[in-house]
Scaffold this motif. Structure first.
Motif, PDB file in Angstrom:
ATOM      1  N   ILE A  39       6.322  -1.065   2.038  1.00 40.38           N
ATOM      2  CA  ILE A  39       5.448  -2.005   1.321  1.00 40.38           C
ATOM      3  C   ILE A  39       4.387  -1.251   0.536  1.00 40.38           C
ATOM      4  N   CYS A  44       0.174  -6.469  -2.361  1.00 39.62           N
ATOM      5  CA  CYS A  44       0.484  -7.668  -1.560  1.00 39.62           C
ATOM      6  C   CYS A  44      -0.627  -8.709  -1.676  1.00 39.62           C
ATOM      7  N   ILE A  45      -0.239  -9.992  -1.786  1.00 33.63           N
ATOM      8  CA  ILE A  45      -1.242 -11.075  -1.865  1.00 33.63           C
ATOM      9  C   ILE A  45      -1.254 -11.893  -0.563  1.00 33.63           C
ATOM     10  N   PHE A  46      -0.489 -11.440   0.439  1.00 35.46           N
ATOM     11  CA  PHE A  46      -0.452 -12.051   1.777  1.00 35.46           C
ATOM     12  C   PHE A  46      -0.077 -13.541   1.717  1.00 35.46           C
ATOM     13  N   GLY A  48       2.826 -14.709   2.622  1.00 32.12           N
ATOM     14  CA  GLY A  48       3.612 -15.051   3.808  1.00 32.12           C
ATOM     15  C   GLY A  48       5.056 -15.452   3.535  1.00 32.12           C
ATOM     16  N   ILE A  49       5.500 -15.360   2.264  1.00 31.97           N
ATOM     17  CA  ILE A  49       6.885 -15.756   1.942  1.00 31.97           C
ATOM     18  C   ILE A  49       7.885 -14.854   2.681  1.00 31.97           C
ATOM     19  N   CYS A  50       7.602 -13.547   2.709  1.00 30.22           N
ATOM     20  CA  CYS A  50       8.526 -12.616   3.387  1.00 30.22           C
ATOM     21  C   CYS A  50       8.652 -12.971   4.865  1.00 30.22           C
ATOM     22  N   TRP A  68      -0.173  -6.692   7.084  1.00 29.63           N
ATOM     23  CA  TRP A  68       1.274  -6.949   7.040  1.00 29.63           C
ATOM     24  C   TRP A  68       1.900  -6.033   8.070  1.00 29.63           C
ATOM     25  N   CYS A  85       9.956 -11.526  -2.310  1.00 31.97           N
ATOM     26  CA  CYS A  85       8.549 -11.171  -2.569  1.00 31.97           C
ATOM     27  C   CYS A  85       8.170 -11.412  -4.037  1.00 31.97           C
ATOM     28  N   PRO A  86       7.187 -12.277  -4.297  1.00 34.90           N
ATOM     29  CA  PRO A  86       6.825 -12.571  -5.690  1.00 34.90           C
ATOM     30  C   PRO A  86       6.110 -11.413  -6.384  1.00 34.90           C
ATOM     31  N   CYS A  89       6.487  -6.049  -4.090  1.00 29.65           N
ATOM     32  CA  CYS A  89       5.847  -4.912  -3.409  1.00 29.65           C
ATOM     33  C   CYS A  89       6.619  -4.462  -2.167  1.00 29.65           C
ATOM     34  N   LEU A  90       7.760  -5.121  -1.883  1.00 29.24           N
ATOM     35  CA  LEU A  90       8.606  -4.657  -0.772  1.00 29.24           C
ATOM     36  C   LEU A  90       9.812  -3.914  -1.343  1.00 29.24           C
TER      37      LEU A  90
HETATM   38  S1  SF4 Z   1       6.087 -11.835   0.079  1.00 29.97           S
HETATM   39 FE1  SF4 Z   1       5.272  -9.970  -0.824  1.00 29.97          FE
HETATM   40  S2  SF4 Z   1       3.218 -10.555  -1.517  1.00 29.97           S
HETATM   41 FE2  SF4 Z   1       3.887 -12.128  -0.069  1.00 29.97          FE
HETATM   42  S3  SF4 Z   1       3.105 -11.440   1.928  1.00 29.97           S
HETATM   43 FE3  SF4 Z   1       5.178 -10.656   1.732  1.00 29.97          FE
HETATM   44  S4  SF4 Z   1       4.911  -8.604   0.889  1.00 29.97           S
HETATM   45 FE4  SF4 Z   1       3.019  -9.685   0.535  1.00 29.97          FE
END
Ligand code: SF4
Ligand code: SF4
Length: 123
Positions: A39, A44-46, A48-50, A68, A85-86, A89-90
């Protein structure tokens, strides 16, 4: 009847083997290989989608702590988090995660400049 067998035998003699002589040679992994999840925490904007998309629930995201984390033993390298991830960043690295001998050990990442949460030990 014997001709196809001889053909197979002759072609097998001159073909490159599919295996490598590990540890003297390393296997070259495909460009679409799914491996160690990394990551870029500062992107990351946290959201939570991932965490929601991860089938074995290997990811935990905290917006409040700007953190994270991932349980590497639970991750099945399906790539669902990377694709969802929008912020892109992953990443799925070209290597596997190192071996681990304990369950429940997570890799924890926190955004730079995030204040350390107050706990009874650091008040
Ligand atoms: S989906 Fe991407 S931006 Fe959103 S919390 Fe997970 S790593 Fe972070
Ligand atoms: S690769 Fe799959 S299993 Fe591993 S953390 Fe991402 S979504 Fe979860």
């Amino acid at each position: 009847m014997i001709a196809p067998i001889l053909n197979n035998l002759m072609s097998a003699l001159f073909k490159k083997p599919f295996t490598v002589k590990y540890p003297f040679e390393k296997l070259e992994l495909s460009k679409i290989h799914r491996g160690h999840i990394s990551i870029e925490i500062d992107k990351c904007i946290f959201c939570g989608i991932c965490e929601k998309k991860c089938p074995p629930k290997a990811i935990a995201v905290s917006k409040a702590d700007q953190s994270w984390e991932i349980d590497r033993l639970s991750c099945v390298t399906c790539n669902a988090c990377v694709e969802a991830c929008p912020k892109k960043c992953l990443h799925s690295e070209q290597h596997w995660s190192p071996a681990q001998d304990k369950k429940g050990v997570t890799d924890y990442f926190v955004k730079k400049d995030t204040p350390v949460p107050q706990s009874p030990t650091n008040v």
